[in-house]
Design a protein around this motif. Structure first.
Motif, PDB file in Angstrom:
ATOM      1  N   ARG A   1      18.222   0.258   9.377  1.00 29.63           N
ATOM      2  CA  ARG A   1      17.868   0.504   7.986  1.00 29.63           C
ATOM      3  C   ARG A   1      16.686  -0.396   7.644  1.00 29.63           C
ATOM      4  NH1 ARG A   1      22.690  -0.769   4.336  1.00 29.63           N
ATOM      5  NH2 ARG A   1      23.060  -2.417   5.881  1.00 29.63           N
ATOM      6  N   GLN A   2      15.722   0.151   6.911  1.00 34.22           N
ATOM      7  CA  GLN A   2      14.532  -0.622   6.598  1.00 34.22           C
ATOM      8  C   GLN A   2      14.604  -1.170   5.180  1.00 34.22           C
ATOM      9  OE1 GLN A   2      10.894   1.416   7.470  1.00 34.22           O
ATOM     10  NE2 GLN A   2       9.609  -0.392   7.179  1.00 34.22           N
ATOM     11  N   SER A   3      14.224  -2.462   5.057  1.00 33.63           N
ATOM     12  CA  SER A   3      14.236  -3.146   3.769  1.00 33.63           C
ATOM     13  C   SER A   3      12.903  -3.848   3.577  1.00 33.63           C
ATOM     14  CB  SER A   3      15.378  -4.169   3.741  1.00 33.63           C
ATOM     15  OG  SER A   3      15.275  -5.026   2.625  1.00 33.63           O
ATOM     16  N   MET A   4      12.460  -3.969   2.319  1.00 38.34           N
ATOM     17  CA  MET A   4      11.181  -4.614   2.054  1.00 38.34           C
ATOM     18  C   MET A   4      11.280  -5.603   0.896  1.00 38.34           C
ATOM     19  SD  MET A   4       8.290  -1.648   2.489  1.00 38.34           S
ATOM     20  CE  MET A   4       8.073  -0.815   4.077  1.00 38.34           C
TER      21      MET A   4
ATOM     22  N   VAL B   1       2.795  -3.558  15.952  1.00 38.17           N
ATOM     23  CA  VAL B   1       4.179  -3.468  15.480  1.00 38.17           C
ATOM     24  C   VAL B   1       4.999  -2.492  16.335  1.00 38.17           C
ATOM     25  CG1 VAL B   1       3.749  -4.212  13.122  1.00 38.17           C
ATOM     26  CG2 VAL B   1       3.441  -1.804  13.714  1.00 38.17           C
ATOM     27  N   TYR B   2       4.319  -1.485  16.911  1.00 39.07           N
ATOM     28  CA  TYR B   2       5.050  -0.563  17.787  1.00 39.07           C
ATOM     29  C   TYR B   2       5.547  -1.292  19.032  1.00 39.07           C
ATOM     30  CZ  TYR B   2       2.888   3.143  14.969  1.00 39.07           C
ATOM     31  OH  TYR B   2       2.477   3.960  13.941  1.00 39.07           O
ATOM     32  N   LYS B   3       4.681  -2.131  19.607  1.00 38.50           N
ATOM     33  CA  LYS B   3       5.079  -2.883  20.807  1.00 38.50           C
ATOM     34  C   LYS B   3       6.159  -3.923  20.482  1.00 38.50           C
ATOM     35  CE  LYS B   3       0.914  -2.247  23.577  1.00 38.50           C
ATOM     36  NZ  LYS B   3      -0.211  -2.887  24.292  1.00 38.50           N
ATOM     37  N   THR B   4       6.104  -4.475  19.279  1.00 39.93           N
ATOM     38  CA  THR B   4       7.138  -5.431  18.863  1.00 39.93           C
ATOM     39  C   THR B   4       8.494  -4.732  18.773  1.00 39.93           C
ATOM     40  OG1 THR B   4       5.466  -6.602  17.561  1.00 39.93           O
ATOM     41  CG2 THR B   4       7.757  -7.185  17.170  1.00 39.93           C
ATOM     42  N   LEU B   5       8.518  -3.517  18.222  1.00 39.54           N
ATOM     43  CA  LEU B   5       9.773  -2.735  18.162  1.00 39.54           C
ATOM     44  C   LEU B   5      10.280  -2.414  19.558  1.00 39.54           C
ATOM     45  CD1 LEU B   5       9.204  -0.158  15.269  1.00 39.54           C
ATOM     46  CD2 LEU B   5      10.740  -2.124  15.285  1.00 39.54           C
TER      47      LEU B   5
ATOM     48  N   THR C   1       0.856  -1.181   0.000  1.00 40.99           N
ATOM     49  CA  THR C   1       0.000   0.000   0.000  1.00 40.99           C
ATOM     50  C   THR C   1       0.889   1.227   0.000  1.00 40.99           C
ATOM     51  OG1 THR C   1      -0.076   0.047   2.408  1.00 40.99           O
ATOM     52  CG2 THR C   1      -1.801  -1.201   1.283  1.00 40.99           C
ATOM     53  N   LYS C   2       0.407   2.277  -0.612  1.00 36.07           N
ATOM     54  CA  LYS C   2       1.163   3.530  -0.632  1.00 36.07           C
ATOM     55  C   LYS C   2       2.555   3.310  -1.200  1.00 36.07           C
ATOM     56  CE  LYS C   2      -1.289   5.150   3.486  1.00 36.07           C
ATOM     57  NZ  LYS C   2      -2.275   5.919   2.773  1.00 36.07           N
ATOM     58  N   GLU C   3       2.655   3.136  -2.495  1.00 35.62           N
ATOM     59  CA  GLU C   3       3.905   2.821  -3.166  1.00 35.62           C
ATOM     60  C   GLU C   3       5.018   3.792  -2.813  1.00 35.62           C
ATOM     61  OE1 GLU C   3       4.908   0.364  -5.016  1.00 35.62           O
ATOM     62  OE2 GLU C   3       3.022  -0.735  -5.086  1.00 35.62           O
ATOM     63  N   HIS C   4       4.664   5.034  -2.582  1.00 37.36           N
ATOM     64  CA  HIS C   4       5.702   6.031  -2.328  1.00 37.36           C
ATOM     65  C   HIS C   4       6.376   5.849  -0.975  1.00 37.36           C
ATOM     66  CE1 HIS C   4       2.037   7.628  -0.494  1.00 37.36           C
ATOM     67  NE2 HIS C   4       2.798   8.435   0.240  1.00 37.36           N
ATOM     68  N   ARG C   5       5.810   4.990  -0.107  1.00 39.29           N
ATOM     69  CA  ARG C   5       6.398   4.781   1.217  1.00 39.29           C
ATOM     70  C   ARG C   5       7.086   3.418   1.342  1.00 39.29           C
ATOM     71  NH1 ARG C   5       1.262   7.292   4.554  1.00 39.29           N
ATOM     72  NH2 ARG C   5       1.604   9.456   3.935  1.00 39.29           N
TER      73      ARG C   5
ATOM     74  N   TYR D   1       4.178  -1.754   7.796  1.00 39.64           N
ATOM     75  CA  TYR D   1       5.590  -1.432   7.579  1.00 39.64           C
ATOM     76  C   TYR D   1       5.786  -0.269   6.599  1.00 39.64           C
ATOM     77  CZ  TYR D   1       5.467  -6.056   9.627  1.00 39.64           C
ATOM     78  OH  TYR D   1       5.183  -7.119  10.446  1.00 39.64           O
ATOM     79  N   THR D   2       4.736   0.063   5.841  1.00 36.28           N
ATOM     80  CA  THR D   2       4.838   1.218   4.940  1.00 36.28           C
ATOM     81  C   THR D   2       4.299   2.489   5.596  1.00 36.28           C
ATOM     82  OG1 THR D   2       2.671   0.702   3.978  1.00 36.28           O
ATOM     83  CG2 THR D   2       4.623  -0.224   2.876  1.00 36.28           C
ATOM     84  N   TYR D   3       3.774   2.356   6.808  1.00 36.72           N
ATOM     85  CA  TYR D   3       3.208   3.513   7.506  1.00 36.72           C
ATOM     86  C   TYR D   3       4.326   4.469   7.951  1.00 36.72           C
ATOM     87  CZ  TYR D   3      -0.243   5.929  10.403  1.00 36.72           C
ATOM     88  OH  TYR D   3      -1.103   6.868  10.951  1.00 36.72           O
ATOM     89  N   PRO D   4       4.148   5.757   7.696  1.00 38.80           N
ATOM     90  CA  PRO D   4       5.229   6.727   7.974  1.00 38.80           C
ATOM     91  C   PRO D   4       5.722   6.715   9.422  1.00 38.80           C
ATOM     92  CG  PRO D   4       3.546   7.739   6.624  1.00 38.80           C
ATOM     93  CD  PRO D   4       3.004   6.403   7.019  1.00 38.80           C
TER      94      PRO D   4
END
Length: 444
Positions: A372-375, A328-332, A263-267, A357-360
């Protein structure tokens, strides 16, 4: 009839005794002359066991109670019919005796034809039980192997007393006569192997049952080597599992599973890993994903995990009934606590292109941790295969479906992940557990 069950090697040993007419897996037929002499000696005061021993019988083989049972039956027959009762009867019932082959050549031919029918019936029965098939998608074809055919021939000859029909039955079964005799000679070796199998399967069954039937041959081998200091070839373990019907519980592919869509290709973020998951440095490659856990009566929970690509250890995880961003916030947050905020200087957090994971804000939190984030590429689950593999293994091991509340599901998740990290040996980790392998890499 004997209460013992004799194997083929024991039957051959019994038939070597000149006082025996024939033997089968459950019965022994004695010669009339021996019965008459045994009854005479019994009347003169000899013990049944002494009579049998003096005539070359091994009481350990035929059973210590067998002489007494036989002599009591034979004495009753002798008192009712005399010696004639043994010479013209079978098993003391006064029935007609068995004529010789010269007297009844036609009857012998009929018996041979009947034996053929019995052989084919036995073969057909065994074929129905056999589970051998050709490649998937090809019409099913079940066949017997040579050993099974030899066993059928031997049983047919023994049951119908067709000692002169070996060549005929071998031709009928499509096997060689010499191969049949070689198979007979190897009977002691097969008996010895069966006895050893009975000893070896005990430990395999113990490990298999302790792990609720959710381990295969390779996993059992690792448990044997690490927990029991026992070494056994994995091929032998697999053979024994088949022989004793130990079937591993495996997960089935879900044909309705949908691949995650970006979702949200730009992110989205570039794929920095390119499937190089194991870079031999603990903490450098961190993989994350979320899976569904259905429990109770249609209830659903979500498990978010972070896995170390080098050690395969689950570093952090969080269970929730909601798919909102908090999971995902609690997992981090748990990841930060697990590593003591001491991340690898080149650490990468790799995920699919799910909306979490694409959420800003999520990407911002990852950046603040110095990661560093990878997808993965869009719709390509293979780019995060180790994480998918873990979830499959987790669902094999965890028994959460029958629970009615989240508390019990949480306890089961904690148990399985602890067992996976600390006690589950893995072939790809030099036969170590994830925790042991992490210590190994650090030491190196």
């Amino acid at each position: 009839m004997s209460k013992n069950i004799y194997n083929e090697f024991q039957i051959k040993e019994l038939e070597k005794n000149p006082n025996i007419l024939s033997a089968s897996d459950r019965s022994i037929s004695y010669k009339p002359e021996f019965k008459i002499q045994a009854v005479s000696e019994y009347k003169n005061g000899k013990a049944p066991s002494q009579i049998f021993i003096e005539h070359g019988f091994d009481l350990e083989l035929i059973g210590k109670k067998q002489p007494k049972r036989c002599l009591q039956r034979w004495r009753e027959t002798f008192e009712r019919f005399g010696e004639e009762g043994f010479l013209t009867e079978r098993r003391g019932k006064g029935s007609a005796g068995r004529p010789t082959s010269k007297q009844l050549s036609i009857e012998e031919k009929l018996r041979k034809a009947e034996a053929k029918i019995k052989f084919l019936e036995a073969e057909n029965g065994l074929l129905k039980k056999a589970g051998r098939t050709r490649k998937a998608g090809v019409e099913e074809e079940t066949i017997l192997n040579a050993a099974e055919k030899f066993s059928l021939i031997e049983k047919t000859i023994r049951t119908h007393q067709l000692k002169n029909s070996v060549s005929y039955l071998c031709e009928l079964a499509g096997v060689s006569r010499s191969g049949y005799y070689d198979w007979l000679k190897a009977a002691p070796l097969r008996v010895k192997r069966d006895e050893q199998d009975e000893l070896d399967i005990v430990l395999i069954k113990e490990i298999f049952n302790n792990n609720r039937g959710k381990v295969g041959a390779l996993q059992i081998k690792l448990f044997m080597e690490n927990d029991y200091s026992s070494v056994m070839n994995h091929k032998k373990i697999r053979r024994l599992m088949v022989k004793y019907n130990l079937v591993t519980k495996i997960r089935r592919a879900n044909p309705y599973r949908k691949m995650a869509k970006a979702t949200k290709e730009h992110r989205t973020c570039p794929n920095l890993l390119n499937r190089e998951f194991n870079q031999r440095e603990p903490g450098k490659v961190l993989l994350t994903d979320i899976t569904y856990l259905y429990y109770g009566k249609g209830q659903k929970a979500y498990l978010s995990c972070i896995k170390d690509g080098a050690t395969k250890e689950i570093v952090a995880y969080h269970l929730s009934t909601s798919l909102e961003m908090d999971i995902v916030y609690k997992t981090l947050k748990k990841l930060k606590l697990a590593v003591g905020n001491q991340f690898h200087p080149e650490a990468i957090l790799h995920s699919d292109q799910g909306f979490h994971y694409t959420y800003p804000l999520f990407q911002s939190k990852v950046k603040k941790l110095g990661l560093r984030q990878s997808m993965s590429r869009k719709g390509n689950c293979w780019d995060n295969a180790p994480m998918e593999s873990f979830f499959g293994t987790f669902k094999d091991l965890a028994e959460y479906k029958s629970f009615d509340n989240l508390r019990d599901v949480t306890k089961e998740v904690d148990r399985v992940i602890y067992e996976y990290n600390h006690n589950r040996y893995q072939w790809g980790l030099n036969k170590m557990t994830p925790e042991e392998f992490r210590g190994h890499l650090i030491a190196v």
